[in-house]
Design a protein around this motif. Structure first.
Motif, PDB file in Angstrom:
ATOM      1  N   VAL A  59       0.864  -1.181   0.000  1.00 22.76           N
ATOM      2  CA  VAL A  59       0.000   0.000   0.000  1.00 22.76           C
ATOM      3  C   VAL A  59       0.903   1.234   0.000  1.00 22.76           C
ATOM      4  CG1 VAL A  59      -1.733   1.290   1.308  1.00 22.76           C
ATOM      5  CG2 VAL A  59      -1.817  -1.226   1.231  1.00 22.76           C
ATOM      6  N   SER A  60       0.594   2.202  -0.833  1.00 22.76           N
ATOM      7  CA  SER A  60       1.418   3.412  -0.918  1.00 22.76           C
ATOM      8  C   SER A  60       0.543   4.649  -0.731  1.00 22.76           C
ATOM      9  CB  SER A  60       2.151   3.469  -2.262  1.00 22.76           C
ATOM     10  OG  SER A  60       1.216   3.508  -3.315  1.00 22.76           O
ATOM     11  N   GLY A  61       1.195   5.787  -0.596  1.00 21.24           N
ATOM     12  CA  GLY A  61       0.443   7.030  -0.472  1.00 21.24           C
ATOM     13  C   GLY A  61       1.152   8.053   0.383  1.00 21.24           C
ATOM     14  N   ARG A  62       0.356   8.976   0.901  1.00 22.90           N
ATOM     15  CA  ARG A  62       0.904  10.113   1.639  1.00 22.90           C
ATOM     16  C   ARG A  62      -0.056  10.514   2.755  1.00 22.90           C
ATOM     17  NH1 ARG A  62       2.071  16.064  -0.652  1.00 22.90           N
ATOM     18  NH2 ARG A  62       3.608  16.690   0.881  1.00 22.90           N
ATOM     19  N   LEU A  63       0.514  10.909   3.879  1.00 20.56           N
ATOM     20  CA  LEU A  63      -0.245  11.391   5.030  1.00 20.56           C
ATOM     21  C   LEU A  63       0.246  12.787   5.373  1.00 20.56           C
ATOM     22  CD1 LEU A  63      -2.006  11.031   7.678  1.00 20.56           C
ATOM     23  CD2 LEU A  63       0.059  10.034   8.700  1.00 20.56           C
ATOM     24  N   LEU A  64      -0.679  13.725   5.501  1.00 21.02           N
ATOM     25  CA  LEU A  64      -0.389  15.047   6.055  1.00 21.02           C
ATOM     26  C   LEU A  64      -1.094  15.098   7.395  1.00 21.02           C
ATOM     27  CD1 LEU A  64      -0.989  17.343   2.945  1.00 21.02           C
ATOM     28  CD2 LEU A  64       1.198  16.598   3.877  1.00 21.02           C
ATOM     29  N   TYR A  65      -0.356  15.473   8.452  1.00 18.70           N
ATOM     30  CA  TYR A  65      -0.960  15.409   9.782  1.00 18.70           C
ATOM     31  C   TYR A  65      -0.486  16.558  10.651  1.00 18.70           C
ATOM     32  CZ  TYR A  65      -2.541  13.455  14.213  1.00 18.70           C
ATOM     33  OH  TYR A  65      -3.168  13.269  15.418  1.00 18.70           O
ATOM     34  N   ASP A  66      -1.459  17.253  11.235  1.00 10.19           N
ATOM     35  CA  ASP A  66      -1.196  18.357  12.159  1.00 10.19           C
ATOM     36  C   ASP A  66      -1.996  18.082  13.425  1.00 10.19           C
ATOM     37  OD1 ASP A  66      -0.871  20.698  13.551  1.00 10.19           O
ATOM     38  OD2 ASP A  66      -1.822  21.977  12.059  1.00 10.19           O
ATOM     39  N   ALA A  67      -1.363  17.434  14.404  1.00 10.87           N
ATOM     40  CA  ALA A  67      -2.052  17.048  15.640  1.00 10.87           C
ATOM     41  C   ALA A  67      -2.557  18.260  16.405  1.00 10.87           C
ATOM     42  CB  ALA A  67      -1.124  16.205  16.515  1.00 10.87           C
ATOM     43  N   SER A  68      -1.733  19.301  16.516  1.00  7.90           N
ATOM     44  CA  SER A  68      -2.140  20.469  17.298  1.00  7.90           C
ATOM     45  C   SER A  68      -3.245  21.252  16.608  1.00  7.90           C
ATOM     46  CB  SER A  68      -0.940  21.373  17.574  1.00  7.90           C
ATOM     47  OG  SER A  68      -0.412  21.868  16.360  1.00  7.90           O
ATOM     48  N   GLY A  69      -3.265  21.244  15.296  1.00 12.18           N
ATOM     49  CA  GLY A  69      -4.308  21.951  14.556  1.00 12.18           C
ATOM     50  C   GLY A  69      -5.523  21.095  14.237  1.00 12.18           C
ATOM     51  N   HIS A  70      -5.497  19.831  14.701  1.00 10.15           N
ATOM     52  CA  HIS A  70      -6.589  18.894  14.446  1.00 10.15           C
ATOM     53  C   HIS A  70      -6.964  18.850  12.966  1.00 10.15           C
ATOM     54  CE1 HIS A  70      -8.167  18.821  18.853  1.00 10.15           C
ATOM     55  NE2 HIS A  70      -6.920  18.411  18.730  1.00 10.15           N
ATOM     56  N   ALA A  71      -5.950  18.633  12.133  1.00 11.66           N
ATOM     57  CA  ALA A  71      -6.169  18.620  10.694  1.00 11.66           C
ATOM     58  C   ALA A  71      -5.271  17.584  10.044  1.00 11.66           C
ATOM     59  CB  ALA A  71      -5.870  19.998  10.108  1.00 11.66           C
ATOM     60  N   GLY A  72      -5.611  17.253   8.838  1.00 15.33           N
ATOM     61  CA  GLY A  72      -4.769  16.341   8.081  1.00 15.33           C
ATOM     62  C   GLY A  72      -5.471  15.838   6.851  1.00 15.33           C
ATOM     63  N   SER A  73      -4.759  14.993   6.122  1.00 12.83           N
ATOM     64  CA  SER A  73      -5.338  14.320   4.960  1.00 12.83           C
ATOM     65  C   SER A  73      -4.527  13.062   4.705  1.00 12.83           C
ATOM     66  CB  SER A  73      -5.316  15.229   3.720  1.00 12.83           C
ATOM     67  OG  SER A  73      -3.986  15.475   3.319  1.00 12.83           O
ATOM     68  N   GLU A 120      -7.764  15.253  21.970  1.00 10.54           N
ATOM     69  CA  GLU A 120      -6.524  15.274  21.192  1.00 10.54           C
ATOM     70  C   GLU A 120      -6.375  14.041  20.298  1.00 10.54           C
ATOM     71  OE1 GLU A 120      -4.467  17.948  21.100  1.00 10.54           O
ATOM     72  OE2 GLU A 120      -6.102  18.791  22.272  1.00 10.54           O
ATOM     73  N   ARG A 121      -7.326  13.116  20.373  1.00  7.77           N
ATOM     74  CA  ARG A 121      -7.195  11.829  19.681  1.00  7.77           C
ATOM     75  C   ARG A 121      -7.971  11.823  18.364  1.00  7.77           C
ATOM     76  NH1 ARG A 121     -10.286   7.112  20.275  1.00  7.77           N
ATOM     77  NH2 ARG A 121      -9.156   5.332  19.464  1.00  7.77           N
ATOM     78  N   LEU A 122      -7.285  11.422  17.285  1.00 10.32           N
ATOM     79  CA  LEU A 122      -7.949  11.229  15.998  1.00 10.32           C
ATOM     80  C   LEU A 122      -8.766   9.943  16.084  1.00 10.32           C
ATOM     81  CD1 LEU A 122      -8.343  12.001  12.979  1.00 10.32           C
ATOM     82  CD2 LEU A 122      -6.325  10.601  12.489  1.00 10.32           C
ATOM     83  N   VAL A 123     -10.078  10.034  15.827  1.00  8.52           N
ATOM     84  CA  VAL A 123     -10.950   8.867  15.982  1.00  8.52           C
ATOM     85  C   VAL A 123     -11.581   8.403  14.671  1.00  8.52           C
ATOM     86  CG1 VAL A 123     -11.458   9.298  18.409  1.00  8.52           C
ATOM     87  CG2 VAL A 123     -12.932  10.309  16.640  1.00  8.52           C
ATOM     88  N   ARG A 124     -11.671   9.300  13.692  1.00  2.00           N
ATOM     89  CA  ARG A 124     -12.313   8.906  12.429  1.00  2.00           C
ATOM     90  C   ARG A 124     -11.744   9.711  11.276  1.00  2.00           C
ATOM     91  NH1 ARG A 124     -17.808  10.368  12.912  1.00  2.00           N
ATOM     92  NH2 ARG A 124     -17.602  11.979  11.357  1.00  2.00           N
ATOM     93  N   VAL A 125     -11.634   9.023  10.140  1.00  2.00           N
ATOM     94  CA  VAL A 125     -11.242   9.684   8.902  1.00  2.00           C
ATOM     95  C   VAL A 125     -12.308   9.365   7.863  1.00  2.00           C
ATOM     96  CG1 VAL A 125      -9.531   9.852   7.070  1.00  2.00           C
ATOM     97  CG2 VAL A 125      -8.777   9.525   9.434  1.00  2.00           C
ATOM     98  N   ASP A 126     -13.012  10.388   7.421  1.00  2.00           N
ATOM     99  CA  ASP A 126     -14.001  10.227   6.363  1.00  2.00           C
ATOM    100  C   ASP A 126     -13.310  10.472   5.031  1.00  2.00           C
ATOM    101  OD1 ASP A 126     -16.200   9.852   8.142  1.00  2.00           O
ATOM    102  OD2 ASP A 126     -16.222  12.007   8.497  1.00  2.00           O
ATOM    103  N   GLY A 127     -13.803   9.787   4.009  1.00  2.00           N
ATOM    104  CA  GLY A 127     -13.208   9.989   2.697  1.00  2.00           C
ATOM    105  C   GLY A 127     -13.960   9.247   1.616  1.00  2.00           C
ATOM    106  N   ASP A 128     -13.370   9.214   0.447  1.00  2.00           N
ATOM    107  CA  ASP A 128     -13.957   8.557  -0.714  1.00  2.00           C
ATOM    108  C   ASP A 128     -13.082   7.380  -1.121  1.00  2.00           C
ATOM    109  OD1 ASP A 128     -16.100  10.399  -1.010  1.00  2.00           O
ATOM    110  OD2 ASP A 128     -14.727  11.827  -1.935  1.00  2.00           O
ATOM    111  N   LEU A 129     -13.727   6.225  -1.260  1.00  2.00           N
ATOM    112  CA  LEU A 129     -13.043   5.026  -1.723  1.00  2.00           C
ATOM    113  C   LEU A 129     -13.460   4.773  -3.163  1.00  2.00           C
ATOM    114  CD1 LEU A 129     -11.240   2.567  -0.994  1.00  2.00           C
ATOM    115  CD2 LEU A 129     -13.370   1.342  -0.480  1.00  2.00           C
ATOM    116  N   THR A 130     -12.467   4.635  -4.045  1.00  2.00           N
ATOM    117  CA  THR A 130     -12.730   4.339  -5.450  1.00  2.00           C
ATOM    118  C   THR A 130     -12.235   2.927  -5.730  1.00  2.00           C
ATOM    119  OG1 THR A 130     -12.514   6.653  -6.071  1.00  2.00           O
ATOM    120  CG2 THR A 130     -12.330   5.032  -7.841  1.00  2.00           C
TER     121      THR A 130
END
Length: 195
Positions: A59-73, A120-130
């Protein structure tokens, strides 16, 4: 003009207080998914009594993560042609036209649309599966996410585990239903290295 007057009257301490109160403008940390150590696994009911299990390595890809800003992709590519269940004949069937049709659609792709935090805990990531050129929304339940430096302090990275359930018939994979169940549990085990 108002900002200039404010600074002249209040000075640097006030400016520091205002800047501290602003949300963090830091860029999210960028991580490359380590394809050699990351995998996706699946479980599907078979004949109403058994569960078939398999995995997709590389599995390949990329993670962008900002724990303090509660953001990412996150953007993941899962090579369906690499499916492995431990039985070559079943693997060939799963790769074939009635299931993944891996020669036509060599990978499935997940692209996040939203990260959800509890405290402070990431619990869910919503997205699109193709999958098979069909895109549907899915929600990954995040079971684990740990980011930090390696024990020898030479690398920085993240370990994550997440899972979701999909209905394969929603992705044009209805062959052999109901002998092969519709609901498929998908589990992701990710290792990502800071870029």
């Amino acid at each position: 003009m108002v900002a200039r007057e404010f600074l002249l009257r209040c000075g640097a301490p006030a400016l520091a207080a205002v800047l501290h109160a602003l949300p963090s403008l830091a860029e999210p940390a960028s991580y490359r998914i380590d394809a050699t150590r990351t995998r996706a696994e699946f479980t599907v009911e078979h004949l109403g009594a058994f569960h078939a299990r398999g995995r997709f390595p590389n599995v390949s890809g990329r993670l962008l993560y900002d724990a303090s800003g509660h953001a990412g992709s996150v953007d993941l590519e899962i090579p369906v042609g690499a499916v492995a269940t431990g039985w070559d004949s079943r693997d060939d069937f799963i790769r074939g036209a009635s299931m993944f049709d891996a020669s036509q659609y060599p990978s499935m792709r997940f692209r996040s649309t939203r990260f959800t935090f509890e405290g402070e805990r990431l619990v869910r990531v919503d997205g699109d599966l193709t999958l098979r050129d069909v895109t549907r929304p899915v929600s990954l339940a995040v079971r684990r996410l740990e980011c930090g430096r390696s024990a020898d302090d030479t690398r920085e990275g993240c370990i994550a585990e997440a899972a979701c359930s999909i209905r394969r018939r929603e992705f044009a994979m209805g062959a052999w239903w109901p002998l092969i169940g519709d609901e498929v549990e998908l589990r992701l085990h990710l290792i990502a290295v800071r870029e």
